[in-house]
Enzyme design. Structure first.
Site, PDB file in Angstrom:
ATOM      1  N   ARG A 123       0.843  -1.189   0.000  1.00 53.44           N
ATOM      2  CA  ARG A 123       0.000   0.000   0.000  1.00 53.44           C
ATOM      3  C   ARG A 123       0.883   1.245   0.000  1.00 53.44           C
ATOM      4  NH1 ARG A 123      -3.619  -2.619  -1.669  1.00 53.44           N
ATOM      5  NH2 ARG A 123      -5.619  -3.048  -0.685  1.00 53.44           N
ATOM      6  N   HIS A 180      -1.908   0.808  -9.762  1.00 49.10           N
ATOM      7  CA  HIS A 180      -2.636  -0.128  -8.886  1.00 49.10           C
ATOM      8  C   HIS A 180      -3.420  -1.150  -9.722  1.00 49.10           C
ATOM      9  CE1 HIS A 180      -4.497  -0.643  -4.630  1.00 49.10           C
ATOM     10  NE2 HIS A 180      -4.475  -1.797  -5.285  1.00 49.10           N
TER      11      HIS A 180
HETATM   12  P1  NDP Z   1      -1.984 -11.893   4.288  1.00 44.80           P
HETATM   13  O1  NDP Z   1      -2.842 -11.371   5.397  1.00 44.80           O
HETATM   14  O2  NDP Z   1      -2.197 -13.282   3.811  1.00 44.80           O
HETATM   15  O3  NDP Z   1      -0.446 -11.755   4.726  1.00 44.80           O
HETATM   16  C1  NDP Z   1       0.060 -10.627   5.354  1.00 44.80           C
HETATM   17  C2  NDP Z   1       1.514 -10.888   5.744  1.00 44.80           C
HETATM   18  O4  NDP Z   1       2.077  -9.677   6.262  1.00 44.80           O
HETATM   19  C3  NDP Z   1       1.678 -11.937   6.827  1.00 44.80           C
HETATM   20  O5  NDP Z   1       2.849 -12.691   6.583  1.00 44.80           O
HETATM   21  C4  NDP Z   1       1.882 -11.084   8.097  1.00 44.80           C
HETATM   22  O6  NDP Z   1       2.643 -11.714   9.099  1.00 44.80           O
HETATM   23  C5  NDP Z   1       2.690  -9.941   7.518  1.00 44.80           C
HETATM   24  N1  NDP Z   1       2.616  -8.754   8.372  1.00 44.80           N
HETATM   25  C6  NDP Z   1       1.533  -8.024   8.722  1.00 44.80           C
HETATM   26  N2  NDP Z   1       1.891  -6.992   9.516  1.00 44.80           N
HETATM   27  C7  NDP Z   1       3.223  -7.071   9.661  1.00 44.80           C
HETATM   28  C8  NDP Z   1       4.176  -6.298  10.366  1.00 44.80           C
HETATM   29  N3  NDP Z   1       3.831  -5.240  11.078  1.00 44.80           N
HETATM   30  N4  NDP Z   1       5.467  -6.671  10.313  1.00 44.80           N
HETATM   31  C9  NDP Z   1       5.832  -7.782   9.596  1.00 44.80           C
HETATM   32  N5  NDP Z   1       4.984  -8.558   8.909  1.00 44.80           N
HETATM   33  C10 NDP Z   1       3.695  -8.209   8.942  1.00 44.80           C
HETATM   34  O7  NDP Z   1      -2.135 -10.843   3.106  1.00 44.80           O
HETATM   35  P2  NDP Z   1      -2.058 -11.090   1.524  1.00 44.80           P
HETATM   36  O8  NDP Z   1      -0.811 -11.796   1.194  1.00 44.80           O
HETATM   37  O9  NDP Z   1      -3.350 -11.635   1.042  1.00 44.80           O
HETATM   38  O10 NDP Z   1      -2.006  -9.562   0.997  1.00 44.80           O
HETATM   39  C11 NDP Z   1      -0.986  -8.687   1.432  1.00 44.80           C
HETATM   40  C12 NDP Z   1      -1.274  -7.273   0.977  1.00 44.80           C
HETATM   41  O11 NDP Z   1      -1.050  -7.157  -0.421  1.00 44.80           O
HETATM   42  C13 NDP Z   1      -2.708  -6.767   1.135  1.00 44.80           C
HETATM   43  O12 NDP Z   1      -3.002  -6.400   2.462  1.00 44.80           O
HETATM   44  C14 NDP Z   1      -2.706  -5.569   0.206  1.00 44.80           C
HETATM   45  O13 NDP Z   1      -2.217  -4.429   0.884  1.00 44.80           O
HETATM   46  C15 NDP Z   1      -1.703  -5.981  -0.866  1.00 44.80           C
HETATM   47  N6  NDP Z   1      -2.392  -6.256  -2.134  1.00 44.80           N
HETATM   48  C16 NDP Z   1      -2.108  -5.447  -3.193  1.00 44.80           C
HETATM   49  C17 NDP Z   1      -2.725  -5.647  -4.407  1.00 44.80           C
HETATM   50  C18 NDP Z   1      -2.392  -4.778  -5.570  1.00 44.80           C
HETATM   51  O14 NDP Z   1      -3.153  -4.778  -6.554  1.00 44.80           O
HETATM   52  N7  NDP Z   1      -1.294  -4.045  -5.527  1.00 44.80           N
HETATM   53  C19 NDP Z   1      -3.733  -6.697  -4.590  1.00 44.80           C
HETATM   54  C20 NDP Z   1      -3.928  -7.525  -3.432  1.00 44.80           C
HETATM   55  C21 NDP Z   1      -3.280  -7.292  -2.239  1.00 44.80           C
HETATM   56  P3  NDP Z   1       1.933 -12.609  10.267  1.00 44.80           P
HETATM   57  O15 NDP Z   1       1.103 -13.626   9.540  1.00 44.80           O
HETATM   58  O16 NDP Z   1       3.080 -13.190  10.995  1.00 44.80           O
HETATM   59  O17 NDP Z   1       1.088 -11.663  11.053  1.00 44.80           O
HETATM   60  C1  OXD Z   2      -6.667  -5.486  -3.232  1.00 48.80           C
HETATM   61  C2  OXD Z   2      -6.115  -4.511  -4.130  1.00 48.80           C
HETATM   62  O1  OXD Z   2      -6.360  -5.398  -2.035  1.00 48.80           O
HETATM   63  O2  OXD Z   2      -6.593  -4.401  -5.257  1.00 48.80           O
HETATM   64  O3  OXD Z   2      -7.421  -6.377  -3.681  1.00 48.80           O
HETATM   65  O4  OXD Z   2      -5.156  -3.812  -3.796  1.00 48.80           O
END
Ligand code: NDP
Ligand code: OXD
Length: 303
Positions: A218, A266
């Site tokens: 993000r 995005h």
């Molecule tokens: P998940 O919830 O499956 O995974 C999140 C990961 O981030 C976990 O490994 C978690 O660790 C880690 N994490 C969270 N907070 C912290 C922190 N403070 N420090 C270190 N590690 C942290 O999410 P997804 O993989 O499904 O998606 C990740 C992100 O990708 C979404 O939230 C979104 O922002 C972004 N995204 C972007 C898109 C785009 O079009 N650009 C599309 C889809 C998603 P733990 O499990 O140990 O808490």
């Molecule tokens: C999502 C994105 O979170 O598009 O799905 O970023």
């Protein structure tokens, strides 16, 4: 139970067909609501302003994967994020594309092409370029698998440091060691109070000199002025961003014109209508059967 969709007309048509086939009640938009008490589920990217209109609302379904932009929901209303292999694979593809683009000096070659300049940069083997993935969740794990298969040595970073087969995962207490080994840093973190502004000057100082940044998390996680200074000082050599703060990034922003920065607006993933509707149906069925809701977001963990 009835699901209200608050989205585009195009998505409403696709979802309408899928809900009809599944025999579930579907309301294509707010203007079609005749009795707000019938609405038990709402699917949207951004919710309508007044949710108190729907006294029997049980679950709000975010049609994307990230839910950081959602406001607080009324007491007792759950939030589910769309779990869809298609979204996850698309983001994985974007991350692989961006990592390869930076690994193979595409920003420099695009810049040279604009001037008609034939100049070679020595290519480096993938096995010598260490990729560090911040966020080893559903998408981070997929990216790690694909980048590992391409020959990159891959490490991961997550809050818990939970092990992932074949990848060394650093927990939150080992950020320094993780960053020191990331020649290409990939951000796939959710936006939370802990990750907002995370990538600043002090953060970049802990990366190897000349590191590259791939940002698909993000926009608010990245301090853009710190990025510019890190590029100017050589601490970073290039970046590819799919998310920015704000979005859209203003046309006069320096990053659009900086040859070291590649930007996509995005588009790493967009939810396929079929997958989104199927996730929503799985939420409705789980609610009906008293089963755990798929994609339930623990908002105490902020995302
Ligand atoms: P998940 O919830 O499956 O995974 C999140 C990961 O981030 C976990 O490994 C978690 O660790 C880690 N994490 C969270 N907070 C912290 C922190 N403070 N420090 C270190 N590690 C942290 O999410 P997804 O993989 O499904 O998606 C990740 C992100 O990708 C979404 O939230 C979104 O922002 C972004 N995204 C972007 C898109 C785009 O079009 N650009 C599309 C889809 C998603 P733990 O499990 O140990 O808490
Ligand atoms: C999502 C994105 O979170 O598009 O799905 O970023």
């Amino acid at each position: 139970m009835a699901l209200l969709l608050h989205s585009t007309a195009e998505r409403a048509v696709a979802w309408g067909r899928i809900f009809a086939d599944a025999g579930e009640r579907f309301i294509p938009d707010e203007a079609s609501v005749t009795d707000p008490a019938q609405v038990t589920h709402l699917a949207c990217w951004v919710p309508p302003a007044d949710l108190s209109r729907y006294p029997n609302l049980r679950t709000v379904i975010c049609v994307g994967a990230g839910t950081d932009h959602f406001p607080a929901l009324p007491d007792g209303v759950a939030l589910s994020r769309t779990l869809a292999p298609g979204i996850e694979a698309m983001v994985r593809d974007w991350v692989v594309m961006a990592t390869l683009a930076l690994h193979r000096d595409l920003p420099a070659y695009l810049d040279q092409s604009a001037r008609g300049e034939w100049r070679q940069h020595t290519p480096q083997s993938a096995r010598l370029r260490r990729v560090g993935i911040m966020g080893m969740g559903r998408i981070g794990r997929l990216a790690a698998e694909s980048l590992g298969a391409l020959g990159f040595p891959v490490t991961g970073y997550s809050r818990s440091g939970e092990p992932v087969e074949g990848v060394e995962v650093f927990g939150a207490d080992r950020l320094d060691a993780f960053l020191a080994g990331a020649d290409i840093l990939v951000c796939l973190l959710p936006l939370t109070s802990e990750t907002r502004g995370l990538m600043d000057a002090a953060f970049f100082a802990r990366l190897p000199a000349g590191a590259k940044l791939v940002q698909a998390g993000r926009g608010a996680q990245l301090d853009m002025e710190a990025l510019r200074r890190a590029l100017d000082s050589g601490r970073l050599s290039a970046a590819m961003l799919d998310v920015t703060e704000p979005e859209p990034l203003p046309a006069d922003h320096w990053a659009w014109r900086d040859p070291r920065v590649l930007i996509t607006p995005h588009v790493a993933a967009h939810t396929d209508a079929g997958e989104g509707a199927r996730h929503a149906l799985s939420v409705i069925r789980a609610d009906r059967d008293g089963q755990p809701v798929p994609g339930l977001v623990d908002r105490d963990r902020e995302y």
